[in-house]
Design an enzyme around this catalytic site. Structure first.
Site, PDB file in Angstrom:
ATOM      1  CG  ASP A 168     -12.352   4.320  -2.420  1.00  0.00           C
ATOM      2  OD1 ASP A 168     -11.948   3.247  -1.940  1.00  0.00           O
ATOM      3  OD2 ASP A 168     -11.839   5.422  -2.122  1.00  0.00           O
TER       4      ASP A 168
ATOM      5  CE1 TYR B 280      -3.243   2.859   0.320  1.00  0.00           C
ATOM      6  CE2 TYR B 280      -2.840   2.925   2.687  1.00  0.00           C
ATOM      7  CZ  TYR B 280      -3.447   3.444   1.549  1.00  0.00           C
ATOM      8  OH  TYR B 280      -4.248   4.561   1.653  1.00  0.00           O
TER       9      TYR B 280
ATOM     10  CG  ASP C  83      -3.819   2.181  -3.636  1.00  0.00           C
ATOM     11  OD1 ASP C  83      -3.344   2.772  -4.626  1.00  0.00           O
ATOM     12  OD2 ASP C  83      -4.583   2.732  -2.821  1.00  0.00           O
TER      13      ASP C  83
END
Length: 249
Positions: free
Chosen positions: A240, A105, A143
């Site tokens: 999201d 992340y 991500d």
């Protein structure tokens, strides 16, 4: 072997409704999640056949990663050896025998106010991955908080100097690829537009597909011939972000 990656934007919230249906649908051998936003003991998950690896951030409600694997790991490492970032629970590495699997992340540059910190991260993380790749091939997912090319977001012109699409962040992603890694979805789909993994909660962005592709699978170049599929699962809702998957032969 099938891998899945999903920024869940708060795992406790996803567990109430969205996580388990998605987990069962994707049926991955190794499932990585980011931005779990929780500490040890705040949630319990029963996943038959899966070993669980957690890296909690020290700050409550912030960051954190986890991996659920039905493939036995020979070893597990938490972090990249840089205390500033390792306190935030951003990286887990599994030694799966033939490959290293890395869940990441990446820090957000927060309207570019934290750009210097972000660039320091990029150099440290790239060096970490290069060290792994010198030993055996690497699969890294998560991500990355950057849209690499204009095709990777709906409105590149108006976002040119925005966090996640600054020249500096994009340049560092290019450096990572040049270090021996492949953005496998883009390799397989070089001209596919409208393929995004994150949509703002504002202005009904997901309904209009005004998104960004910031969730990736990167692989060592020598694994390219082993790739069977790399997909974006935009039909899976809840966060999201949507999940991305990689299947190796």
């Amino acid at each position: 072997m099938k891998f899945a990656s999903w920024n869940v934007n708060g795992l406790r919230a996803r567990l109430k409704k969205d996580f388990m249906p998605a987990f069962k649908t994707l049926d991955a051998d190794v499932f990585a999640v980011q931005e779990i936003k929780m500490q040890q003991g705040e949630a319990h998950i029963e996943l038959d056949g899966y070993r669980q690896f957690w890296n909690y951030g020290e700050r409550k409600g912030y960051s954190g990663t986890a991996i659920f694997s039905r493939v036995e790991a020979q070893a597990v490492t938490y972090g990249i050896g840089v205390d500033e970032f390792d306190r935030e629970g951003r990286v887990i590495t599994l030694d799966l025998g033939d490959t290293f699997f890395v869940n990441v992340y990446v820090p957000n540059s927060h309207n570019l106010e934290w750009l210097d910190r972000r660039l320091n991260w990029e150099d440290a993380f790239r060096n970490y991955l290069r060290g792994l790749d010198a030993v055996k091939p690497v699969v890294v997912c998560g991500d990355f908080n950057v849209a690499h090319q204009p095709i990777d977001l709906k409105n590149p012109a108006s976002n040119h100097h925005s966090a996640g699409f600054s020249d500096e962040e994009r340049g560092k992603f290019t450096e990572l690829l040049d270090a021996g890694f492949v953005d496998i979805f883009r390799k397989l789909n070089p001209d596919l537009a409208g393929a995004y993994t994150w949509w703002s909660y504002l202005r009904k962005a997901r309904l209009t597909n005004a998104g960004w592709r910031i969730d990736y699978f990167l692989i060592s170049e020598r694994l390219i011939d082993n790739v069977d599929a790399a997909q974006i699962k935009s039909d899976i809702l809840g966060s999201d972000h949507c999940p991305v998957t990689l299947t190796l032969k």
